[in-house]
Design a protein around this motif. Structure first.
Motif, PDB file in Angstrom:
ATOM      1  N   LEU A  85      -9.447   5.660   0.822  1.00 10.92           N
ATOM      2  CA  LEU A  85      -9.512   7.119   0.933  1.00 10.92           C
ATOM      3  C   LEU A  85      -8.120   7.741   0.945  1.00 10.92           C
ATOM      4  N   SER A  86      -7.179   7.087   1.607  1.00 11.97           N
ATOM      5  CA  SER A  86      -5.817   7.638   1.672  1.00 11.97           C
ATOM      6  C   SER A  86      -5.145   7.640   0.313  1.00 11.97           C
ATOM      7  N   LEU A  87      -5.555   6.724  -0.572  1.00  9.51           N
ATOM      8  CA  LEU A  87      -4.955   6.627  -1.903  1.00  9.51           C
ATOM      9  C   LEU A  87      -5.637   7.530  -2.923  1.00  9.51           C
ATOM     10  N   VAL A  88      -6.965   7.566  -2.911  1.00  3.00           N
ATOM     11  CA  VAL A  88      -7.716   8.196  -3.993  1.00  3.00           C
ATOM     12  C   VAL A  88      -8.375   9.501  -3.566  1.00  3.00           C
ATOM     13  N   GLY A  89      -8.526   9.708  -2.272  1.00  5.34           N
ATOM     14  CA  GLY A  89      -9.116  10.954  -1.814  1.00  5.34           C
ATOM     15  C   GLY A  89     -10.587  10.826  -1.516  1.00  5.34           C
ATOM     16  N   PRO A  90     -11.239  11.927  -1.173  1.00  2.36           N
ATOM     17  CA  PRO A  90     -12.614  11.876  -0.694  1.00  2.36           C
ATOM     18  C   PRO A  90     -13.627  11.490  -1.766  1.00  2.36           C
ATOM     19  N   GLY A 142       0.810  -1.208   0.000  1.00  2.73           N
ATOM     20  CA  GLY A 142       0.000   0.000   0.000  1.00  2.73           C
ATOM     21  C   GLY A 142       0.843   1.257   0.000  1.00  2.73           C
ATOM     22  N   MET A 143       1.950   1.233   0.759  1.00  4.63           N
ATOM     23  CA  MET A 143       2.827   2.404   0.790  1.00  4.63           C
ATOM     24  C   MET A 143       3.511   2.612  -0.561  1.00  4.63           C
ATOM     25  N   ARG A 144       3.856   1.516  -1.231  1.00  7.18           N
ATOM     26  CA  ARG A 144       4.465   1.625  -2.557  1.00  7.18           C
ATOM     27  C   ARG A 144       3.475   2.205  -3.557  1.00  7.18           C
ATOM     28  N   LEU A 145       2.212   1.760  -3.491  1.00  2.00           N
ATOM     29  CA  LEU A 145       1.195   2.302  -4.392  1.00  2.00           C
ATOM     30  C   LEU A 145       0.978   3.793  -4.117  1.00  2.00           C
ATOM     31  N   ALA A 146       0.968   4.179  -2.865  1.00  2.00           N
ATOM     32  CA  ALA A 146       0.812   5.596  -2.532  1.00  2.00           C
ATOM     33  C   ALA A 146       1.942   6.426  -3.124  1.00  2.00           C
ATOM     34  N   GLU A 147       3.166   5.893  -3.090  1.00  2.00           N
ATOM     35  CA  GLU A 147       4.314   6.595  -3.680  1.00  2.00           C
ATOM     36  C   GLU A 147       4.143   6.756  -5.190  1.00  2.00           C
ATOM     37  N   LEU A 148       3.672   5.693  -5.849  1.00  2.00           N
ATOM     38  CA  LEU A 148       3.482   5.742  -7.296  1.00  2.00           C
ATOM     39  C   LEU A 148       2.428   6.785  -7.671  1.00  2.00           C
ATOM     40  N   LEU A 149       1.376   6.861  -6.876  1.00  3.24           N
ATOM     41  CA  LEU A 149       0.330   7.845  -7.156  1.00  3.24           C
ATOM     42  C   LEU A 149       0.840   9.266  -6.928  1.00  3.24           C
ATOM     43  N   ARG A 150       1.596   9.463  -5.848  1.00  2.00           N
ATOM     44  CA  ARG A 150       2.142  10.804  -5.570  1.00  2.00           C
ATOM     45  C   ARG A 150       3.114  11.247  -6.648  1.00  2.00           C
TER      46      ARG A 150
END
Length: 345
Positions: free
Chosen positions: A190-195, A131-139
């Motif tokens: 929510l943490s990945l894609v937003g509200p 999940g943290m890796r995916l969050a980095e890729l999105l950022r």
């Protein structure tokens, strides 16, 4: 460096992975007390863990050497315990959910902020490496703009699980599959894609279970960034499956399945993280998982105290998923579109 003194409140089913994590963190954490009102639970806990038990919450609150309290009690007790801890100047690590209603959760969060103490919430999916890796890729923009996100939570709980007094009730748990199980994956989404700004859906209790709250939810959603998607959550899917978050983006697609990540980009690049042993609890035994990420939550909370920063998952962050759950349940009761509190369509 001196160890942070912490007390445990609540020695029921939820305590085991946390206590194992505290054993691992002995170099930085000193467990001063482990409290439950039940003598039987204190005795059972003492047989498994090397921590001093006590029969009084007041003993914890009055001990000025105790810096923090980790609360693992039923959801309907969270607000009152947290407020007492905050007023005594103790930092609070709280098991999910914050409480049985968003109004009570908001009071809890406000009390901790007013007292100037840290409030961390146990939503451990945020600490999984995939999940943290995916969050980095999105950022980083590697996936490009998100156009769709669907979340699938298909778990299994037998009727015996809900036969425990209070389980699956609004009075003790505050909700069913969303509040008790799906909250982790919904928070991660929510943490990945937003509200989410719009929801249309259904919520029901299937004939598979005898319980007060919902065991199946299906919804179509629109995100603040314009993406659309679905939320599919149940505890009636035998024998239980790993939860999935599937993100469709301009440059490719990402699938987060349990602790596994698969990203496939239009340019042919593929990013894979194999599943680790941390994922379990999808079936009849809700505690069938290792304690790795519970330990990570506690380690982050202790570091937040020492570094005078917010934990990764604050009370305000947890309120976002509470409000989403409220809106999903509301959507299940109406044919109209529901907007979660705090967002705008």
């Amino acid at each position: 460096m001196s160890r942070t003194r912490i007390a445990i409140v609540g020695l029921g089913m939820a305590v085991t992975p946390h206590a194992k994590g505290l054993v691992d963190l002995a170099d930085s954490v000193d467990v001063a007390y482990a409290y439950a009102p039940s003598a039987a639970r204190r005795a059972a806990f003492a047989e498994k863990f090397p921590f001093l038990t006590c029969d009084s919450l007041e003993a914890i609150l009055e001990d000025k050497s105790v810096e923090a309290v980790a609360v693992y009690t039923p959801a309907n007790t969270h607000r009152d315990i947290a407020i007492r801890c905050a007023e005594a100047g103790k930092h609070v690590l709280m098991e999910k959910p914050l409480d049985i209603s968003t109004a009570r959760a908001e009071e809890l969060v406000a009390a901790c902020r007013k007292a100037g103490v840290k409030l961390g919430v146990v939503l451990q999916h945020r600490f999984r490496p995939a999940g943290m890796r995916l969050a980095e890729l999105l950022r980083s923009g590697a996936l490009g703009d998100i156009v769709g996100c669907s979340t699938i939570i298909r778990l299994w709980r037998p009727q015996s699980y809900y036969d425990e007094p209070g389980r699956g009730s609004f009075a003790r748990d505050g909700g069913g599959v969303l509040m008790s199980q799906g909250i982790h994956t919904l928070d991660m989404m929510l943490s990945l894609v937003g509200p989410i700004t719009e929801i249309k859906g259904f919520a029901t209790t299937t004939p598979i279970h005898r319980m007060e709250t919902e065991d199946m939810v299906a919804a179509a959603v629109r995100y603040a960034n314009g993406a659309i998607g679905t939320i599919d959550a149940t505890t009636a899917a035998y024998p239980g499956f790993h939860e999935e978050i599937i993100i469709t983006a301009r440059n490719g697609t990402a699938m987060l399945r349990g602790s596994e990540l698969l990203v496939q980009l239009h340019n042919g690049e593929k990013i894979v993280m194999e599943p680790d042993r941390s994922v379990g609890g999808t079936g009849a035994d809700p505690m069938a998982f290792p304690h790795d990420y519970h330990r990570a939550v506690t380690a982050d909370f202790i570091a937040a105290i020492r570094e005078d920063r917010d934990p990764r998952v604050t009370g305000e962050e947890a309120l976002k998923v509470h409000r989403l759950i409220d809106a999903l349940i509301a959507a299940g009761k109406t044919d109209g579109t529901v907007t979660p509190v705090g967002t705008s369509a």
